[in-house]
Design a protein around this motif. Structure first.
Motif, PDB file in Angstrom:
ATOM      1  N   PRO A 135      98.562 146.272  -9.985  1.00  7.14           N
ATOM      2  CA  PRO A 135      97.150 146.004  -9.715  1.00  7.14           C
ATOM      3  C   PRO A 135      96.255 146.684 -10.754  1.00  7.14           C
ATOM      4  O   PRO A 135      96.561 147.786 -11.207  1.00  7.14           O
ATOM      5  CB  PRO A 135      96.919 146.637  -8.330  1.00  7.14           C
ATOM      6  N   ASP A 136      95.188 145.993 -11.137  1.00  7.21           N
ATOM      7  CA  ASP A 136      94.193 146.561 -12.050  1.00  7.21           C
ATOM      8  C   ASP A 136      93.225 147.390 -11.203  1.00  7.21           C
ATOM      9  O   ASP A 136      92.413 146.842 -10.459  1.00  7.21           O
ATOM     10  CB  ASP A 136      93.443 145.425 -12.767  1.00  7.21           C
ATOM     11  N   ILE A 137      93.366 148.716 -11.305  1.00  5.50           N
ATOM     12  CA  ILE A 137      92.552 149.592 -10.448  1.00  5.50           C
ATOM     13  C   ILE A 137      91.367 150.181 -11.215  1.00  5.50           C
ATOM     14  O   ILE A 137      90.739 151.133 -10.761  1.00  5.50           O
ATOM     15  CB  ILE A 137      93.407 150.736  -9.838  1.00  5.50           C
ATOM     16  N   ASP A 172      92.461 140.342  -8.198  1.00  7.99           N
ATOM     17  CA  ASP A 172      92.017 139.176  -7.412  1.00  7.99           C
ATOM     18  C   ASP A 172      92.788 137.890  -7.750  1.00  7.99           C
ATOM     19  O   ASP A 172      92.194 136.820  -7.867  1.00  7.99           O
ATOM     20  CB  ASP A 172      90.510 138.935  -7.613  1.00  7.99           C
ATOM     21  N   GLY A 173      94.085 138.008  -7.973  1.00  5.82           N
ATOM     22  CA  GLY A 173      94.901 136.811  -8.188  1.00  5.82           C
ATOM     23  C   GLY A 173      94.956 136.325  -9.630  1.00  5.82           C
ATOM     24  O   GLY A 173      95.594 135.305  -9.926  1.00  5.82           O
ATOM     25  N   PHE A 174      94.261 137.026 -10.529  1.00  6.79           N
ATOM     26  CA  PHE A 174      94.257 136.659 -11.956  1.00  6.79           C
ATOM     27  C   PHE A 174      94.672 137.879 -12.770  1.00  6.79           C
ATOM     28  O   PHE A 174      94.519 139.009 -12.307  1.00  6.79           O
ATOM     29  CB  PHE A 174      92.858 136.207 -12.387  1.00  6.79           C
ATOM     30  N   PHE A 175      95.169 137.651 -14.015  1.00  3.09           N
ATOM     31  CA  PHE A 175      95.455 138.842 -14.816  1.00  3.09           C
ATOM     32  C   PHE A 175      94.258 139.166 -15.688  1.00  3.09           C
ATOM     33  O   PHE A 175      93.487 138.292 -16.077  1.00  3.09           O
ATOM     34  CB  PHE A 175      96.757 138.696 -15.615  1.00  3.09           C
ATOM     35  N   SER A 176      94.091 140.454 -15.956  1.00  3.18           N
ATOM     36  CA  SER A 176      92.993 140.885 -16.817  1.00  3.18           C
ATOM     37  C   SER A 176      93.531 141.138 -18.225  1.00  3.18           C
ATOM     38  O   SER A 176      93.274 140.374 -19.147  1.00  3.18           O
ATOM     39  CB  SER A 176      92.297 142.118 -16.237  1.00  3.18           C
ATOM     40  N   SER A 226      95.657 132.473 -13.548  1.00  2.66           N
ATOM     41  CA  SER A 226      96.165 132.999 -12.278  1.00  2.66           C
ATOM     42  C   SER A 226      97.512 133.688 -12.471  1.00  2.66           C
ATOM     43  O   SER A 226      98.223 133.460 -13.461  1.00  2.66           O
ATOM     44  CB  SER A 226      96.304 131.865 -11.261  1.00  2.66           C
ATOM     45  N   GLU A 227      97.847 134.478 -11.470  1.00  2.00           N
ATOM     46  CA  GLU A 227      99.141 135.155 -11.473  1.00  2.00           C
ATOM     47  C   GLU A 227     100.271 134.117 -11.503  1.00  2.00           C
ATOM     48  O   GLU A 227     101.279 134.305 -12.193  1.00  2.00           O
ATOM     49  CB  GLU A 227      99.259 136.040 -10.227  1.00  2.00           C
TER      50      GLU A 227
END
Ligand code: PDD
Length: 282
Positions: A135-137, A172-176, A226-227
């Motif tokens: 996860p991107d935190i 949120d379901g996408f990669f950054s 999306s992931e």
């Protein structure tokens, strides 16, 4: 090794910063990393423009104009005994008694050093690397190249502990992006990456890759990915000033495409190497 600190070049061992520096206490500063090939800085103007964007983002005045930065960086490069370098520069909000609010009338701390830049070999690129996801935190201003990199440090360490090179961060379901790189996806001959936003650092390498794609008729598209699309890619790449264009051949233990450097990665790497040569000869 000569480093630069607050107006002077000096041996690394002589460089000293106060423990009350806001970079040390708050992580209150920004940085850049400029690759240098054969003693020629690569895309310096673009790096200095991004530095200005980062400084504006934290409301810190740029201590130098572009010409002075250029001169200081050239001096630093000249003082190293290796030709390919990564020049790191950082500016913090200076030394002041600890209080979150900005101190008045304090000079920023400016620090620069250079390290040997060892580019990946053709064999390493051909073999590729593995990556994991997490996860991107991070906060909401990932477009600022801030020295406070705790979330990136934790993400990268997770990759290392998994025996991998990078962590692809999901939000949120996408990669950054990666912990220290941008991520590209290839599917059915189309190159895709997330568009510039406050949720990623727009890489200088990312920009070069997109320029080269446009110049050579490679279809490219910037949109949220999306992931599911990440996991269904024919090719995955990580890009950065130090890694250039490195294929990710396995994600969370699952092979990407056929588990080798893909044809578009090979083509883009060739274009990138050609572009570097042009810059060095200029
Ligand atoms: N990192 N995104 C993040 C979070 C990064 O840290 C980096 C680079 C990039 C790629 O940017 P560029 O192409 O301009 O190097 C994207 C550098 C190399 C570092 O912190 O060491």
């Amino acid at each position: 090794m000569a480093v630069y600190l607050d107006g002077r070049f000096m041996p690394l061992a002589d460089a000293r910063v106060s423990v009350l520096d806001r970079g040390f206490v708050f992580g209150d500063g920004v940085y850049e990393l400029v690759p240098v090939y054969s003693r020629k800085p690569f895309r310096l103007e673009e790096h200095l423009r991004r530095l200005q964007h980062s400084l504006d983002g934290i409301r810190l005045a740029n201590p130098h104009g572009v010409a002075v930065w250029r001169e200081l960086i050239e001096q630093l490069i000249a003082q190293q005994d290796f030709d390919d370098q990564s020049v790191y520069l950082q500016i913090t909000r200076g030394v002041a008694p600890r209080d979150h609010a900005f101190p008045a009338g304090v000079a920023p701390t400016v620090f620069m050093f250079a390290q040997p830049l060892v580019s990946a070999t053709a064999e390493q690129k051909s073999a590729g690397v593995c990556a994991i996801t997490a996860p991107d935190i991070r906060w909401g201003r990932c477009d600022i190249k801030a020295i406070s990199l705790l979330a990136n440090v934790l993400a990268r360490q997770q990759a290392v502990e998994a025996g991998c090179a990078e962590t692809v961060m999901l939000r949120d379901g996408f990669f950054s992006e990666g912990a220290a790189s941008n991520i590209f996806v290839v599917k059915d001959g189309v190159l895709r990456a997330p568009p510039p936003s406050r949720l990623i650092l727009t890489g200088i390498t990312y920009d070069v890759v997109l320029e080269l794609a446009a110049a050579h008729g490679i279809p490219a598209e910037l949109r949220a990915i999306s992931e599911a699309e990440l996991r269904d890619a024919d090719e995955l790449w990580m890009t950065s000033s130090t890694k250039e264009i490195m294929p990710i051949v396995s994600l969370d233990g699952v092979p990407v495409g056929d588990g080798k450097q893909g044809p578009m990665a090979r083509q883009m790497d060739a274009l990138y190497q050609q572009f570097k040569q042009q810059v060095m000869r200029a």
